[in-house]
Design a protein around this motif. Structure first.
Motif, PDB file in Angstrom:
ATOM      1  N   TYR A  36     -27.755   4.568  42.876  1.00 31.91           N
ATOM      2  CA  TYR A  36     -26.568   4.546  42.046  1.00 31.91           C
ATOM      3  C   TYR A  36     -25.406   5.183  42.811  1.00 31.91           C
ATOM      4  CZ  TYR A  36     -28.864   3.268  37.641  1.00 31.91           C
ATOM      5  OH  TYR A  36     -29.523   2.607  36.639  1.00 31.91           O
ATOM      6  N   GLN A  38     -21.717   7.097  42.069  1.00 34.73           N
ATOM      7  CA  GLN A  38     -20.898   7.711  41.036  1.00 34.73           C
ATOM      8  C   GLN A  38     -19.573   8.158  41.642  1.00 34.73           C
ATOM      9  OE1 GLN A  38     -22.413  11.290  39.109  1.00 34.73           O
ATOM     10  NE2 GLN A  38     -21.156  10.941  37.311  1.00 34.73           N
ATOM     11  N   GLY A  41     -15.192  11.253  38.189  1.00 37.15           N
ATOM     12  CA  GLY A  41     -14.736  11.040  36.822  1.00 37.15           C
ATOM     13  C   GLY A  41     -15.326   9.818  36.139  1.00 37.15           C
ATOM     14  N   LYS A  42     -16.322   9.199  36.765  1.00 33.21           N
ATOM     15  CA  LYS A  42     -16.924   7.994  36.178  1.00 33.21           C
ATOM     16  C   LYS A  42     -18.433   8.156  36.041  1.00 33.21           C
ATOM     17  CE  LYS A  42     -13.453   4.818  38.019  1.00 33.21           C
ATOM     18  NZ  LYS A  42     -13.234   3.584  38.832  1.00 33.21           N
ATOM     19  N   GLY A  43     -19.020   7.235  35.331  1.00 31.87           N
ATOM     20  CA  GLY A  43     -20.464   7.223  35.198  1.00 31.87           C
ATOM     21  C   GLY A  43     -21.120   6.559  36.399  1.00 31.87           C
ATOM     22  N   PRO A  44     -22.415   6.797  36.607  1.00 33.16           N
ATOM     23  CA  PRO A  44     -23.130   6.147  37.713  1.00 33.16           C
ATOM     24  C   PRO A  44     -23.102   4.632  37.573  1.00 33.16           C
ATOM     25  CG  PRO A  44     -24.414   7.958  36.795  1.00 33.16           C
ATOM     26  CD  PRO A  44     -23.276   7.724  35.864  1.00 33.16           C
ATOM     27  N   PHE A  46     -24.904   1.058  39.152  1.00 28.89           N
ATOM     28  CA  PHE A  46     -26.016   0.465  39.890  1.00 28.89           C
ATOM     29  C   PHE A  46     -25.510  -0.166  41.189  1.00 28.89           C
ATOM     30  CE2 PHE A  46     -30.086  -1.796  40.081  1.00 28.89           C
ATOM     31  CZ  PHE A  46     -29.765  -2.920  40.817  1.00 28.89           C
ATOM     32  N   PHE A  89     -26.865   8.566  44.258  1.00 26.08           N
ATOM     33  CA  PHE A  89     -28.130   9.057  43.719  1.00 26.08           C
ATOM     34  C   PHE A  89     -29.230   8.037  43.931  1.00 26.08           C
ATOM     35  CE2 PHE A  89     -26.615  12.643  41.250  1.00 26.08           C
ATOM     36  CZ  PHE A  89     -25.309  12.320  40.950  1.00 26.08           C
ATOM     37  N   LEU A 100     -35.881   6.969  33.921  1.00 24.34           N
ATOM     38  CA  LEU A 100     -35.492   7.072  35.319  1.00 24.34           C
ATOM     39  C   LEU A 100     -35.338   8.548  35.667  1.00 24.34           C
ATOM     40  CD1 LEU A 100     -32.727   4.357  35.796  1.00 24.34           C
ATOM     41  CD2 LEU A 100     -35.055   4.335  36.725  1.00 24.34           C
ATOM     42  N   PHE A 102     -33.683  11.018  38.372  1.00 23.66           N
ATOM     43  CA  PHE A 102     -32.665  10.979  39.404  1.00 23.66           C
ATOM     44  C   PHE A 102     -32.851  12.094  40.416  1.00 23.66           C
ATOM     45  CE2 PHE A 102     -29.344   7.930  38.240  1.00 23.66           C
ATOM     46  CZ  PHE A 102     -29.804   7.509  36.998  1.00 23.66           C
TER      47      PHE A 102
ATOM     48  N   TYR B  35     -27.939  11.089  28.880  1.00 24.46           N
ATOM     49  CA  TYR B  35     -28.244  11.879  30.065  1.00 24.46           C
ATOM     50  C   TYR B  35     -27.329  13.100  30.075  1.00 24.46           C
ATOM     51  CZ  TYR B  35     -30.709   7.935  32.313  1.00 24.46           C
ATOM     52  OH  TYR B  35     -31.587   6.933  32.641  1.00 24.46           O
ATOM     53  N   LEU B  43     -28.609  14.864  37.356  1.00 20.48           N
ATOM     54  CA  LEU B  43     -28.574  13.975  36.188  1.00 20.48           C
ATOM     55  C   LEU B  43     -29.979  13.873  35.601  1.00 20.48           C
ATOM     56  CD1 LEU B  43     -26.396  12.099  34.879  1.00 20.48           C
ATOM     57  CD2 LEU B  43     -27.292  10.285  36.311  1.00 20.48           C
ATOM     58  N   PHE B  90     -23.694  11.720  29.607  1.00 20.15           N
ATOM     59  CA  PHE B  90     -23.506  10.286  29.802  1.00 20.15           C
ATOM     60  C   PHE B  90     -24.392   9.499  28.850  1.00 20.15           C
ATOM     61  CE2 PHE B  90     -20.740   9.938  33.375  1.00 20.15           C
ATOM     62  CZ  PHE B  90     -20.951  11.079  34.124  1.00 20.15           C
ATOM     63  N   GLU B 104     -30.898  -3.505  34.169  1.00 24.24           N
ATOM     64  CA  GLU B 104     -30.021  -2.475  34.707  1.00 24.24           C
ATOM     65  C   GLU B 104     -29.473  -1.605  33.596  1.00 24.24           C
ATOM     66  OE1 GLU B 104     -26.825  -4.179  36.923  1.00 24.24           O
ATOM     67  OE2 GLU B 104     -25.572  -2.390  36.752  1.00 24.24           O
ATOM     68  N   PHE B 107     -23.807   2.681  32.489  1.00 25.98           N
ATOM     69  CA  PHE B 107     -23.407   4.012  32.041  1.00 25.98           C
ATOM     70  C   PHE B 107     -21.987   4.017  31.480  1.00 25.98           C
ATOM     71  CE2 PHE B 107     -26.611   7.102  33.427  1.00 25.98           C
ATOM     72  CZ  PHE B 107     -27.457   6.276  34.134  1.00 25.98           C
ATOM     73  N   GLY B 108     -21.783   4.899  30.504  1.00 30.07           N
ATOM     74  CA  GLY B 108     -20.451   5.137  29.990  1.00 30.07           C
ATOM     75  C   GLY B 108     -19.687   6.063  30.915  1.00 30.07           C
ATOM     76  N   PRO B 109     -18.438   6.394  30.579  1.00 22.90           N
ATOM     77  CA  PRO B 109     -17.588   7.209  31.449  1.00 22.90           C
ATOM     78  C   PRO B 109     -17.889   8.705  31.387  1.00 22.90           C
ATOM     79  CG  PRO B 109     -16.387   6.556  29.504  1.00 22.90           C
ATOM     80  CD  PRO B 109     -17.694   5.857  29.426  1.00 22.90           C
TER      81      PRO B 109
END
Lengths: 112, 116
Positions: A36, A38, A41-44, A46, A89, A100, A102, B35, B43, B90, B104, B107-109
């Motif tokens: 992943y 990242q 300021g954002k989410g991971p 894929f 990650f 999952l 990490f 998460y 994470l 998250f 898949e 993920f959100g922000p």
């Protein structure tokens, strides 16, 4: 419990060079691995995945290598660009379960 | 047209308070997750729901209670907030429950929670 970890917490590369990010896992029963990305300021997000019955998988500018003998996973990024700067990650899915796990993350910094 | 959205993005609150974080996905997915990402970027999965049924419940204090009113929503309620709860939370969703190339997780922000 079992851990998924990374060898290098930070990696600095020059734009245009290739990057290699490494990951070690300890559970030989892990059968599915994911990388992943990242951004700040954002989410991971894929990037690429690989099953344990494969050694290598290629995507667009990215390649994942899996060495089950030494329980090692790597992500190779070709011609690294400034937009590749992020935390990367590895994650594992153990025993075909639902969760999952990490790893700790590697910060990739691409300098011009 | 955001796929996975969370509110609020930032949450600053006092120790001992109760707060909720909301998550919604418009992808038509069956499975949703929470998460926690700590200050060292580690994470860790907390919960997962599949079709409103709890399927993953990691070792999380029972001050944390997820609630899924429908498939598209998974909210996280936290009672008696503590300093150690400060983190980025998250939400994620996937089509089905088992991780795979065809499943898949999106993920959100993230919601940055700061407990003072």
């Amino acid at each position: 419990g079992e851990n998924v970890g990374l060898h290098l917490p930070t990696l600095s590369v020059q734009e245009g060079d290739n990057s290699i990010i490494n990951c070690a896992y300890s559970n030989s029963a892990s059968d599915y691995f994911i990388w992943y990305k990242q951004e700040s300021g954002k989410g991971p997000q894929f990037i690429i995945d690989i099953r344990s019955n494969m050694d290598k998988r290629q995507g667009q500018r990215v390649t994942v290598l899996l060495n089950k003998t030494v329980k090692h996973l790597s992500l190779q990024i070709a011609a690294t660009q400034p937009g590749d700067s992020a935390v990367y990650f590895c994650a594992e899915n153990r025993d075909s379960g639902y969760a999952l796990n990490f790893g700790k993350g590697t910060s990739l910094l691409v300098t011009p | 047209d955001t796929a996975v959205s969370q509110t609020p993005k930032y949450l600053v609150t006092q120790m001992g308070n109760d707060k909720s974080i909301k998550c919604e996905q418009n992808l038509g997915h069956d499975t949703m997750y929470w998460y926690k990402q700590d200050s060292k970027k580690f994470l860790k999965i907390m919960f997962s729901y599949n079709n409103k049924e709890l399927i993953i419940n990691e070792t999380v204090p029972n001050r944390f209670s997820p609630k899924s009113p429908d498939k598209a929503h998974l909210n996280l309620h936290i009672n008696s907030l503590e300093l150690g709860d400060s983190a980025v939370y998250f939400c994620a969703s996937s089509q089905a429950r088992a991780p795979s190339s065809y499943n898949e997780q999106f993920f959100g922000p993230g919601t940055r929670l700061t407990v003072l």
